[in-house]
Design an enzyme around this catalytic site. Sequence first.
Site, PDB file in Angstrom:
ATOM      1  N   CYS A   2      90.120  36.614  76.297  1.00 33.61           N
ATOM      2  CA  CYS A   2      89.926  35.451  77.454  1.00 33.61           C
ATOM      3  C   CYS A   2      90.334  36.191  78.841  1.00 33.61           C
ATOM      4  O   CYS A   2      91.223  36.835  79.085  1.00 33.61           O
ATOM      5  CB  CYS A   2      90.961  34.378  77.035  1.00 33.61           C
ATOM      6  SG  CYS A   2      90.641  33.582  75.548  1.00 33.61           S
ATOM      7  N   ARG A  27      86.021  43.046  78.970  1.00 34.90           N
ATOM      8  CA  ARG A  27      87.242  42.514  77.929  1.00 34.90           C
ATOM      9  C   ARG A  27      86.916  42.158  76.702  1.00 34.90           C
ATOM     10  O   ARG A  27      87.400  42.421  75.833  1.00 34.90           O
ATOM     11  CB  ARG A  27      88.279  41.722  78.755  1.00 34.90           C
ATOM     12  CG  ARG A  27      88.790  41.905  80.044  1.00 34.90           C
ATOM     13  CD  ARG A  27      89.167  40.987  80.891  1.00 34.90           C
ATOM     14  NE  ARG A  27      90.240  40.186  80.340  1.00 34.90           N
ATOM     15  CZ  ARG A  27      91.460  40.120  80.582  1.00 34.90           C
ATOM     16  NH1 ARG A  27      91.923  41.048  81.409  1.00 34.90           N
ATOM     17  NH2 ARG A  27      92.389  39.601  80.201  1.00 34.90           N
ATOM     18  N   TRP A  72      87.652  34.304  74.443  1.00 35.14           N
ATOM     19  CA  TRP A  72      87.651  35.161  73.042  1.00 35.14           C
ATOM     20  C   TRP A  72      88.350  34.180  72.051  1.00 35.14           C
ATOM     21  O   TRP A  72      89.628  33.981  72.083  1.00 35.14           O
ATOM     22  CB  TRP A  72      88.289  36.452  73.209  1.00 35.14           C
ATOM     23  CG  TRP A  72      88.363  37.354  72.002  1.00 35.14           C
ATOM     24  CD1 TRP A  72      87.352  38.077  71.841  1.00 35.14           C
ATOM     25  CD2 TRP A  72      88.967  37.521  70.825  1.00 35.14           C
ATOM     26  NE1 TRP A  72      87.503  39.026  70.679  1.00 35.14           N
ATOM     27  CE2 TRP A  72      88.813  38.258  70.201  1.00 35.14           C
ATOM     28  CE3 TRP A  72      90.505  36.979  70.772  1.00 35.14           C
ATOM     29  CZ2 TRP A  72      89.472  38.653  69.230  1.00 35.14           C
ATOM     30  CZ3 TRP A  72      90.957  37.174  69.628  1.00 35.14           C
ATOM     31  CH2 TRP A  72      90.520  38.197  68.782  1.00 35.14           C
ATOM     32  N   ASN A  98      94.351  31.797  79.242  1.00 33.02           N
ATOM     33  CA  ASN A  98      94.211  32.855  78.291  1.00 33.02           C
ATOM     34  C   ASN A  98      95.752  32.778  77.698  1.00 33.02           C
ATOM     35  O   ASN A  98      96.672  32.674  78.154  1.00 33.02           O
ATOM     36  CB  ASN A  98      94.390  33.926  79.257  1.00 33.02           C
ATOM     37  CG  ASN A  98      94.527  35.600  78.488  1.00 33.02           C
ATOM     38  OD1 ASN A  98      94.286  35.648  77.218  1.00 33.02           O
ATOM     39  ND2 ASN A  98      94.749  36.420  79.271  1.00 33.02           N
ATOM     40  N   GLY A  99      95.744  33.153  76.166  1.00 29.94           N
ATOM     41  CA  GLY A  99      96.960  33.219  75.528  1.00 29.94           C
ATOM     42  C   GLY A  99      96.856  32.272  74.465  1.00 29.94           C
ATOM     43  O   GLY A  99      95.612  31.809  74.155  1.00 29.94           O
ATOM     44  N   GLU A 477      90.749  58.186  63.786  1.00 23.74           N
ATOM     45  CA  GLU A 477      90.480  57.394  65.278  1.00 23.74           C
ATOM     46  C   GLU A 477      88.988  57.648  64.915  1.00 23.74           C
ATOM     47  O   GLU A 477      88.118  56.594  65.594  1.00 23.74           O
ATOM     48  CB  GLU A 477      90.963  58.457  66.169  1.00 23.74           C
ATOM     49  CG  GLU A 477      90.369  58.365  67.672  1.00 23.74           C
ATOM     50  CD  GLU A 477      90.603  57.069  68.248  1.00 23.74           C
ATOM     51  OE1 GLU A 477      91.181  56.053  67.591  1.00 23.74           O
ATOM     52  OE2 GLU A 477      89.751  56.811  69.041  1.00 23.74           O
ATOM     53  N   LYS A 481      86.322  54.454  65.476  1.00 16.60           N
ATOM     54  CA  LYS A 481      85.015  54.235  66.274  1.00 16.60           C
ATOM     55  C   LYS A 481      83.799  53.828  65.519  1.00 16.60           C
ATOM     56  O   LYS A 481      83.099  53.019  65.833  1.00 16.60           O
ATOM     57  CB  LYS A 481      84.703  56.146  66.909  1.00 16.60           C
ATOM     58  CG  LYS A 481      85.878  56.372  67.696  1.00 16.60           C
ATOM     59  CD  LYS A 481      86.245  55.898  68.849  1.00 16.60           C
ATOM     60  CE  LYS A 481      87.391  54.961  68.867  1.00 16.60           C
ATOM     61  NZ  LYS A 481      88.113  54.508  69.773  1.00 16.60           N
ATOM     62  N   GLU A 484      84.017  50.367  64.256  1.00 14.93           N
ATOM     63  CA  GLU A 484      84.006  48.902  65.456  1.00 14.93           C
ATOM     64  C   GLU A 484      82.784  48.889  66.094  1.00 14.93           C
ATOM     65  O   GLU A 484      82.234  47.854  66.501  1.00 14.93           O
ATOM     66  CB  GLU A 484      85.142  49.166  66.688  1.00 14.93           C
ATOM     67  CG  GLU A 484      85.180  50.223  67.508  1.00 14.93           C
ATOM     68  CD  GLU A 484      86.290  50.121  68.351  1.00 14.93           C
ATOM     69  OE1 GLU A 484      86.560  49.117  69.024  1.00 14.93           O
ATOM     70  OE2 GLU A 484      87.062  51.308  68.291  1.00 14.93           O
ATOM     71  N   HIS A 500      94.664  59.671  44.578  1.00 12.71           N
ATOM     72  CA  HIS A 500      95.515  58.902  44.033  1.00 12.71           C
ATOM     73  C   HIS A 500      94.841  57.411  44.166  1.00 12.71           C
ATOM     74  O   HIS A 500      95.615  56.249  44.002  1.00 12.71           O
ATOM     75  CB  HIS A 500      96.581  58.594  44.869  1.00 12.71           C
ATOM     76  CG  HIS A 500      97.316  60.291  44.804  1.00 12.71           C
ATOM     77  ND1 HIS A 500      97.971  60.684  43.798  1.00 12.71           N
ATOM     78  CD2 HIS A 500      97.424  61.316  45.754  1.00 12.71           C
ATOM     79  CE1 HIS A 500      98.428  61.866  43.922  1.00 12.71           C
ATOM     80  NE2 HIS A 500      97.872  62.238  45.112  1.00 12.71           N
ATOM     81  N   LYS A 599      88.411  44.112  74.966  1.00 13.85           N
ATOM     82  CA  LYS A 599      88.914  45.251  75.539  1.00 13.85           C
ATOM     83  C   LYS A 599      90.367  45.410  75.575  1.00 13.85           C
ATOM     84  O   LYS A 599      91.078  46.232  75.480  1.00 13.85           O
ATOM     85  CB  LYS A 599      88.017  45.728  76.863  1.00 13.85           C
ATOM     86  CG  LYS A 599      88.357  46.792  77.593  1.00 13.85           C
ATOM     87  CD  LYS A 599      88.088  48.111  76.649  1.00 13.85           C
ATOM     88  CE  LYS A 599      88.372  49.428  77.312  1.00 13.85           C
ATOM     89  NZ  LYS A 599      88.387  50.388  76.270  1.00 13.85           N
TER      90      LYS A 599
HETATM   91  O1  M6R Z   1      94.374  48.977  75.656  1.00  9.29           O
HETATM   92  P1  M6R Z   1      95.414  49.563  74.470  1.00  9.29           P
HETATM   93  O2  M6R Z   1      95.035  50.887  74.433  1.00  9.29           O
HETATM   94  O3  M6R Z   1      96.612  48.967  74.296  1.00  9.29           O
HETATM   95  O4  M6R Z   1      94.274  48.832  73.378  1.00  9.29           O
HETATM   96  C1  M6R Z   1      94.824  48.915  72.074  1.00  9.29           C
HETATM   97  C2  M6R Z   1      93.636  48.665  70.996  1.00  9.29           C
HETATM   98  O5  M6R Z   1      93.199  47.360  71.213  1.00  9.29           O
HETATM   99  C3  M6R Z   1      92.285  49.538  71.323  1.00  9.29           C
HETATM  100  O6  M6R Z   1      92.611  50.969  71.124  1.00  9.29           O
HETATM  101  C4  M6R Z   1      91.391  49.298  70.470  1.00  9.29           C
HETATM  102  O7  M6R Z   1      91.517  49.782  69.031  1.00  9.29           O
HETATM  103  C5  M6R Z   1      89.854  50.070  70.713  1.00  9.29           C
HETATM  104  N1  M6R Z   1      88.808  48.927  70.581  1.00  9.29           N
HETATM  105  C6  M6R Z   1      89.500  51.074  70.033  1.00  9.29           C
HETATM  106  O8  M6R Z   1      88.321  51.702  70.166  1.00  9.29           O
END
Ligand code: M6R
Length: 604
Positions: A2, A27, A72, A98-99, A477, A481, A484, A500, A599
């Site tokens: 949000c 965001r 959001w 927001n919150g 990592e 990617k 998501e 395992h 974001k």
């Molecule tokens: O702004 P931040 O680095 O704290 O955000 C953390 C995660 O929300 C962020 O890294 C998220 O996992 C990304 N979308 C990954 O690409």
Amino acid sequence: MCGVFGYVGKEDPLSVCLAGLEQLEYRGYDSTGIGGICKGEIVFCKKAGKLSLLKQGLDLPPLEIAIAHTRWATHGRVNDQNAHPHLDGSGAIAVVHNGIIENYDALREDLRKEGARFSSETDTEVIAHLISKHYQGDLVEALHKAIAWLKGIFALVVIHKNHPHELYAAARACPLSVGFNDERNEAMVSSDPNAFQRPRLNVLFLQSNEIARVSSSRIDVYDQRLKKISKKTERLEGNFQPPAKGGFEHYMIKEIYEQPITIQKSLFGRCNGEVQFEELPPYFLNKIKQVWFLGCGTSANAGRIAALLFEEIARIPAQCEIASEARYRTPLLTPETLVVAISQSGETADTLAAMREAKKYGCKTLAICNVKSSTLMRESDAGILLNAGPEISVCSTKAFTSQLAVLTLLTLYFAQLKKQISPKQLHSFLEHLRAIPAQIQQILDTASDLQKLAKKYADYEHFFFMGRRYMFPTACEAALKLKEISYVNANGYPAGELKHGPIALLNPRFPVVAFCANQQTEEKISSNLMEVKARGAPVLAIASEPQENIGSIADDLFRVPHTIDELSPFASVVAGQLLAYYIAKERGCDIDQPRNLAKSVTVE
Ligand code: M6R
């Protein structure tokens, strides 16, 4: 997540708010809305879906003041009714929020018994009704009484039809900034000061139940006892440049291609001869006996790599904890623990909450962050900026490699202080580190090879990404990617762990992407590849130049330039980012704003 925005001033409030919402779009959101006051009445327009949809259907009359929102969804489905603003029963008050209000259900029941009627499923609507209940002509007082009933976190902007020239704002543990420029006779409120788009703006940040009354010529701030306070303001110099894709199809690919430069920026001025951080006076670190890295998502993956580096090079016990879990542990933290909170945005609620918790144990806190004016940078004892420039794509790429660069330097800085590294070793390490941007450029130059591989692998619905040692968090990592932005099931595993349990899932429709560039474990991962092959799973290996053996086992191979194990995540993760990007493109996904994601994750 949000975003809230509000404007009062001589420009058209509707246009300024729409421009503000455009800045908040990155965001991540699922609905938008705008409300304002016209001839003594609240009017509004709200819509599920993208901002462009709201704009298409906008039929608001000229507004005297306006508030706006990107939602959001947390409480209630994604639909027009649940979008903000939310009004009280009489339609006199409009709120954007927001919150999360944790006790909204109980409050709603109480208000219902008193006669309130609700038209949405949201927690926010409760706030509008509560303010209305307490309103007796003074909105600051009503807001003060209303927020005393709220459990949870919030950033609120409120308007009332009887106060057509004032925005009212309140915040608790949620970023909310007020920007003003006396010469221009205007003021704005937003959850993200970067949305203000004004040069030379004075900005103040509300926190801890503070309330602001904001008009175009005056800002009054009250603390939680309703005492008027003066707040420190910061100057936002705003060499403001609206985000641009610079000829690339998506922000994500633009940001991937920026990495040779952004890594250099993170290193700049910090490794001349020896490692130095002007942000960190040595006394700050002198007594540190253990390090705790905190983060979420990508930032947590950077923290995992940092923990390995600290243990190996600086010889300091270090661990990385997912911030949302760290908060609820009973950790053995002491004033000799350094807590390093890693976050691109600096607004991630879980990371902030975990850092605040650690402070209670007397720990020193250090933020590693990409946004100077963020809450994390303001609340930590010390902060190191990534200098990677704004990251717009929801999928984090350049922030990760900049985090790695800074965390590697931080490790070396500690190793120097603790005399765990000789000048000769340091010199050699830094030589390797300085070569990384050119190595990444080499990968970008061969991106078409990854594009071809992406075409081959784009139809699979499940993947394992595996690696050992530095390549395990790298695999996690890269898997993050892919999942998501492509919506395929991709999970990172330590390569030795597959047998395992997870290996039971493998079959010819379940490929494994193996991150092999860690030399120390080359033989072991070769054996793991054989185990995978024996189950008929296709294998795509990302291996470094000298690793001949891997090439003979894998079905497909992408080579990354050779470096020392400690720095191997850089090139390998960039290969993973490109693979994810091209697979998502093949599958026709919304790459920069993937579904359900935000974001800036400002709720816990
Ligand atoms: O702004 P931040 O680095 O704290 O955000 C953390 C995660 O929300 C962020 O890294 C998220 O996992 C990304 N979308 C990954 O690409």
